[in-house]
Design an enzyme around this catalytic site. Structure first.
Site, mmCIF file in Angstrom:
data_model
loop_
_atom_site.group_PDB
_atom_site.id
_atom_site.type_symbol
_atom_site.label_atom_id
_atom_site.label_comp_id
_atom_site.label_asym_id
_atom_site.label_seq_id
_atom_site.Cartn_x
_atom_site.Cartn_y
_atom_site.Cartn_z
ATOM 1 N N TYR A 38 -3.236 12.341 0.525
ATOM 2 C CA TYR A 38 -2.561 11.467 -0.445
ATOM 3 C C TYR A 38 -1.441 12.250 -1.150
ATOM 4 O O TYR A 38 -0.306 11.789 -1.241
ATOM 5 C CB TYR A 38 -3.594 10.973 -1.452
ATOM 6 C CG TYR A 38 -3.094 9.962 -2.461
ATOM 7 C CD1 TYR A 38 -3.125 8.598 -2.174
ATOM 8 C CD2 TYR A 38 -2.620 10.356 -3.703
ATOM 9 C CE1 TYR A 38 -2.694 7.657 -3.108
ATOM 10 C CE2 TYR A 38 -2.180 9.432 -4.639
ATOM 11 C CZ TYR A 38 -2.225 8.083 -4.342
ATOM 12 O OH TYR A 38 -1.793 7.162 -5.270
ATOM 13 N N GLU A 79 0.839 -1.202 0.000
ATOM 14 C CA GLU A 79 0.000 0.000 0.000
ATOM 15 C C GLU A 79 0.873 1.251 0.000
ATOM 16 O O GLU A 79 1.857 1.325 0.733
ATOM 17 C CB GLU A 79 -0.891 -0.010 1.255
ATOM 18 C CG GLU A 79 -2.243 0.578 1.028
ATOM 19 C CD GLU A 79 -3.069 -0.231 0.024
ATOM 20 O OE1 GLU A 79 -3.109 0.162 -1.155
ATOM 21 O OE2 GLU A 79 -3.663 -1.242 0.427
ATOM 22 N N SER A 128 -11.939 0.965 -6.079
ATOM 23 C CA SER A 128 -11.562 1.403 -7.429
ATOM 24 C C SER A 128 -12.672 1.333 -8.457
ATOM 25 O O SER A 128 -12.484 0.829 -9.566
ATOM 26 C CB SER A 128 -10.360 0.598 -7.943
ATOM 27 O OG SER A 128 -9.253 0.876 -7.180
ATOM 28 N N SER A 183 -13.713 3.886 -10.010
ATOM 29 C CA SER A 183 -13.355 4.774 -11.121
ATOM 30 C C SER A 183 -12.387 4.085 -12.082
ATOM 31 O O SER A 183 -12.547 4.200 -13.299
ATOM 32 C CB SER A 183 -12.816 6.118 -10.629
ATOM 33 O OG SER A 183 -11.846 5.938 -9.653
ATOM 34 N N ASP A 228 -4.511 0.592 -9.613
ATOM 35 C CA ASP A 228 -5.940 0.290 -9.782
ATOM 36 C C ASP A 228 -6.295 -0.028 -11.232
ATOM 37 O O ASP A 228 -7.007 -0.990 -11.521
ATOM 38 C CB ASP A 228 -6.791 1.462 -9.276
ATOM 39 C CG ASP A 228 -6.416 1.864 -7.859
ATOM 40 O OD1 ASP A 228 -5.769 1.057 -7.160
ATOM 41 O OD2 ASP A 228 -6.761 2.984 -7.446
ATOM 42 N N GLY A 269 -16.668 5.112 -3.948
ATOM 43 C CA GLY A 269 -16.060 5.804 -2.804
ATOM 44 C C GLY A 269 -15.643 4.879 -1.678
ATOM 45 O O GLY A 269 -15.216 5.332 -0.620
#
Ligand code: GLA
Length: 400
Positions: free
Chosen positions: A242, A35, A147, A149, A193, A143
């Site tokens: 991020y 991660e 992933s 999107s 992703d 959300g």
């Protein structure tokens, strides 16, 4: 509610009449370990899951894309010839515009911008695209950190490849989908992703080298299941945190005189950590140790050692919580609940963090009891009701 091929075909018939020429399925993902390593050119070990975005489509003779979203019950339409100009005319620089789009998308509006962004990115790379009409529907929760999107972007790319008749290669397509997300939508994500949504393999996690984009399927031990534990918490500040973590990693790499933190060994870090301020050193330590854990976890899974892989997942969570500081109370509560169950090999937060999901590697014969236990335990600790589901590793984006 889950979505299947028949659903999108029926939706297509209702909206456009007749049958679609192609049906695309493109999955969401969960990351087992690795991660915040992808943008440090390191290693990740995600799997594509049995939650996906589906597109049923038919080629048009013009250069228009006409889409109906079953999820948002809304239509959108755009012209492939207008995208370059639209991008060029963005008034306030693409970052601000992009951030606004991302905020809109998180509220469920602006879903068509992902399609436009992918079309823009493909055309920019020299693909000559055909227009199409079609329907989009999915069951990747939006959300949640699974992933949705990237799944939508890769579904769009797969659909364009089919109707514009060009070869489908997951690696290059993932890079162009990432470009769409970075530059059209304005979210500064890494490659994980989009790539796993493209290259997933049924029954396997995939070890991805985020520098070379080499992908190696790693079989999941047969007596195990992967469980996704959605805290149902969503945080608004993920974006800025991020980007801040990314800058800290880049600063650490500069101090060490390397291209990316991928190039720093744990030994080298031990010797040189003193050159960094304490917080940046903790950020770098997470990334450097996480890369090691990811390679070790892949090796453990390959030899069927779920216990060793699980221990590495537990260590990963600790490192994300204490060194990288991207966990949350809800995520910690969920992970602790999972780890307390005797059938759990290991558990950790997954995705960018601050909210969303945890992931656990669990003995297959304990799956039901584990689901009941973690649901009750998380609810007791947080007074929130989670969504817990056992997931199957599936293939990446494909025509079905
Ligand atoms: C988000 C990003 C990915 C990756 C993860 C953290 O999911 O989209 O590229 O950086 O966070 O591992």
């Amino acid at each position: 509610m889950t979505v299947c091929r028949e659903d999108v075909v029926a939706l297509f018939r209702a909206r456009f009449g007749g049958a679609p020429q192609w049906v695309v399925r493109s999955p969401g993902r969960v990351n087992l370990i690795g991660e915040h390593t992808d943008y440090n050119e390191g290693f990740v070990l995600p799997l594509a899951i049995d939650r996906a975005v589906w597109i049923a489509l038919r080629r048009r003779s013009d250069r228009r894309v006409v889409v109906h979203s079953g999820d948002f019950r809304a239509d959108a339409e755009f012209d492939l010839d207008a995208l370059a100009e639209e991008y060029g005319q963005r008034p306030e620089g693409l970052r601000q515009r992009g951030a606004a789009l991302a905020a809109e998308a998180a509220r469920g509006a602006g879903w068509w911008e992902y399609l436009k962004g992918v079309a823009w990115s493909l055309e920019g790379a020299g693909y000559r695209l055909a227009g199409w009409e079609g329907v989009v529907q999915g069951d990747v929760p939006v959300g949640a950190g699974l992933s949705s999107s990237a799944a939508l972007e890769m579904a769009t790319a797969r659909g364009f490849a089919a109707c514009s008749d060009f070869a489908w290669e997951p690696g290059p397509m993932a890079l162009l989908a990432q470009k769409a997300e970075n530059q059209w939508v304005g979210v500064n994500c890494g490659i994980m992703d989009q790539l796993i949504s493209g290259c997933g393999k049924a029954g396997h996690a995939v070890l991805i080298d985020c520098r070379s984009l080499d992908t190696q399927p790693v079989p999941l031990p047969p007596e195990t299941v992967v469980v996704v534990l959605d805290t149902t918490t969503r945080r608004g500040l993920v974006e800025s945190a991020y980007n801040q973590r990314r800058s800290q990693c880049e600063a650490a790499a500069r101090t060490f005189g390397v291209q990316a933190l991928r190039d720093v060994s744990p030994q080298q870090f031990q010797c040189q950590a003193g050159q960094l301020d304490a917080e940046t050193a903790r950020r770098a330590r997470h990334v450097i140790t996480e890369n090691q854990r990811t390679l070790q976890a892949a090796a453990a899974l390959r030899r069927g050692d779920a216990a060793a892989a699980g221990r590495l997942m537990n260590e990963s969570h600790q490192s994300l919580r204490d060194d990288y500081e991207v966990s949350s109370e809800a995520l910690d509560a969920m992970v602790e609940a999972a780890q307390a169950h005797p059938g759990c090999y290991g558990a950790r937060m997954t995705g960018a963090g601050f909210g969303g999901c945890a992931v656990a590697l669990v003995r297959a014969d304990s799956a039901d009891d584990f689901t009941r236990f973690t649901t009750a335990e998380y609810t007791r600790r947080t007074e929130k009701v989670p969504t817990v589901y056992v997931c199957r590793a599936t293939n990446g984006a494909e025509l079905t």
